[in-house]
Structure formats: structure tokens, C-alpha cells
Design a protein around this motif. Sequence first.
Motif, short mmCIF file in Angstrom:
data_model
loop_
_atom_site.label_atom_id
_atom_site.label_comp_id
_atom_site.label_asym_id
_atom_site.label_seq_id
_atom_site.Cartn_x
_atom_site.Cartn_y
_atom_site.Cartn_z
N SER A 198 -25.70 24.49 9.41
CA SER A 198 -24.75 25.02 10.39
C SER A 198 -24.55 24.06 11.56
CB SER A 198 -25.24 26.38 10.91
OG SER A 198 -26.46 26.24 11.62
N GLN A 199 -25.63 23.40 12.00
CA GLN A 199 -25.51 22.45 13.10
C GLN A 199 -24.70 21.22 12.70
OE1 GLN A 199 -26.30 24.70 15.53
NE2 GLN A 199 -26.96 22.86 16.62
N ILE A 200 -24.93 20.74 11.51
CA ILE A 200 -24.16 19.58 11.04
C ILE A 200 -22.68 19.93 10.96
CG2 ILE A 200 -23.74 18.07 9.06
CD1 ILE A 200 -26.73 18.13 8.50
N THR A 201 -22.38 21.12 10.42
CA THR A 201 -20.99 21.56 10.33
C THR A 201 -20.36 21.72 11.70
OG1 THR A 201 -21.51 22.72 8.26
CG2 THR A 201 -19.48 23.33 9.38
N SER A 202 -21.12 22.28 12.63
CA SER A 202 -20.61 22.49 13.98
C SER A 202 -20.30 21.16 14.67
CB SER A 202 -21.63 23.28 14.79
OG SER A 202 -21.21 23.43 16.13
N TYR A 203 -21.22 20.20 14.58
CA TYR A 203 -21.00 18.90 15.21
C TYR A 203 -19.84 18.16 14.55
CZ TYR A 203 -25.22 19.11 18.08
OH TYR A 203 -26.15 19.44 19.03
N ALA A 204 -19.73 18.28 13.23
CA ALA A 204 -18.63 17.61 12.54
C ALA A 204 -17.29 18.20 12.95
CB ALA A 204 -18.83 17.72 11.03
N THR A 205 -17.23 19.51 13.15
CA THR A 205 -15.99 20.17 13.56
C THR A 205 -15.59 19.76 14.97
OG1 THR A 205 -16.52 22.07 12.16
CG2 THR A 205 -14.86 22.39 13.87
N ILE A 206 -16.59 19.69 15.85
CA ILE A 206 -16.31 19.30 17.24
C ILE A 206 -15.84 17.85 17.32
CG2 ILE A 206 -17.34 18.97 19.51
CD1 ILE A 206 -19.18 21.32 18.91
N ALA A 207 -16.47 16.98 16.53
CA ALA A 207 -16.14 15.56 16.59
C ALA A 207 -14.75 15.26 16.06
CB ALA A 207 -17.18 14.76 15.81
N GLY A 208 -14.28 16.04 15.08
CA GLY A 208 -12.96 15.78 14.52
C GLY A 208 -13.01 14.86 13.32
N GLU A 209 -11.87 14.62 12.75
CA GLU A 209 -11.79 13.85 11.51
C GLU A 209 -12.07 12.37 11.71
OE1 GLU A 209 -8.04 14.53 9.72
OE2 GLU A 209 -8.39 16.67 9.34
N GLY A 210 -11.72 11.80 12.84
CA GLY A 210 -11.89 10.37 13.06
C GLY A 210 -13.28 9.94 13.46
N ALA A 241 -23.10 10.62 12.79
CA ALA A 241 -23.49 11.12 14.11
C ALA A 241 -23.71 12.64 14.08
CB ALA A 241 -22.42 10.77 15.14
N ALA A 242 -22.86 13.35 13.37
CA ALA A 242 -23.01 14.80 13.25
C ALA A 242 -24.26 15.16 12.46
CB ALA A 242 -21.77 15.40 12.58
N ILE A 243 -24.54 14.41 11.40
CA ILE A 243 -25.72 14.69 10.58
C ILE A 243 -27.00 14.45 11.37
CG2 ILE A 243 -26.96 14.01 8.49
CD1 ILE A 243 -24.27 13.28 7.25
N VAL A 244 -27.05 13.33 12.09
CA VAL A 244 -28.23 13.01 12.89
C VAL A 244 -28.45 14.06 13.98
CG1 VAL A 244 -29.18 11.37 14.53
CG2 VAL A 244 -28.17 10.55 12.42
#
Length: 216
Positions: A147-159, A164-167
Motif C-alpha cells: 500500500s505504501q509503494i502504491t501510495s508513493y507511486a501515485t503521488i509521484a506521478g508517471e514521470g 524512489a516509491a519502492i524504497v
Amino acid sequence: MTWTVQLSLFCALLIVPLYLQGMKHYTALETGCILMPQALCAGIGMPISGRLFYKIGAKRLAFIGLAIVSSALFILSSVSVDTSLSLIIVSICTLGLGMSFSMMPLNTHVLNSAPRRLVSRVTPLTTAAQQVIVLFAVAALTGYLTSQITSYATIAGEGANPLAAIVAGYGDTFFLSACIASVGVALSLILRKPRLKEEDQLDSGDEPNPAMIMGY
């Protein structure tokens, strides 16, 4: 408090290998070799904690062990893509040593708290409860990590860089485990010596040796 140690233990046994293989791209064999020092440190620390149990008691050992565990997890919570392998090995070695100083004394304390005639019932009950906690730890930690990886990836955006989201997700999972271990540190301060009835007291020759049940 035993449950907090179990949660912290499986954070190391589950999340650290995932990090090493997913982020560092180590093979399963290499990951096992990297984690081996943790088991060695735990094996070295358990006989020592067993000898110290009757000298300083479970309260001090649990406090020291859980404090070491929480410190190691707080260090792991700062992991990044460039985190050195030496730092990870030192952290998991510290984690194994802290677990050896907390898990065995707490398990022995639970058995000493029960009347001697009920030890045969307490042992399977505590073992079953620990298995439930293990299953809960696996489900909760992996779910939280995802859930945290998904949340960070969503906030960061596609580019953004997906690494960084996984870490960040791994760091948050280690931080959560560290907070749980810190709760155990606080609870160890109120740990009391068990009071047994006179008929439940063991003769000095029958007193159990914690070093003999370190694999419990």
C-alpha cells in the motif's frame, strides 16, 4: 511483548530479503548468505541471555533486547537504493543480537508465571498464539508495504522514478516495525517478577535452565 518481538523478527526475515532481492538484485543464495550473520549473532546471544536470566531477570534483558531491536529497525528505516551492504549486515546482526536478549527471557518469563501443573497447557497455547502472530505479521507487513509503494507511486506521478516509491515503501515498513518494537520497550518497564504460590515453587535442583530452551 513477545508478540512485538515476533513482529520485528518477521520484519527482518521477510522484508529484508525482499529488499535485497528486489532493490539490490541479489540472488536467493546471496541473500541467504547475507542474512546468515543474523542467525549467528542470535545463536551466540541466546546462551548468554540464558545465563543472565536468573542474575538480572527478564525485565532488564527484555528492555535491553527490545531497545537494540528498535534501534536496528530505525536504522533500516533509512534505507535507500544506495545503502551500503555493510550497513545492512551490521543492522541485521544487531537485530539478531537484540532478539536473542529479548525473546528467550520473555518466553521463559511466561512459563515461570504459570502454575507448574499448567505448564503443559501453557506451552502449546503460547506456541499457537505465536503462530497466529506470525501469520498476522506476514499479512500485515506485506500489505502495508504494498500500500505504501502504491501510495508513493501515485503521488509521484508517471514521470517519477519508480525506485524512489519502492524504497520509500520499504523505509516506512521498517519504521512501522521499529515503532512496534518501541512499544515493547515501554511495556518491558512494567514487567514484574512472577509471584507463584508456595506449592508451585520449584526445588533449587529442578529449576529450569533458560539456556536449554533457547530454541523454544
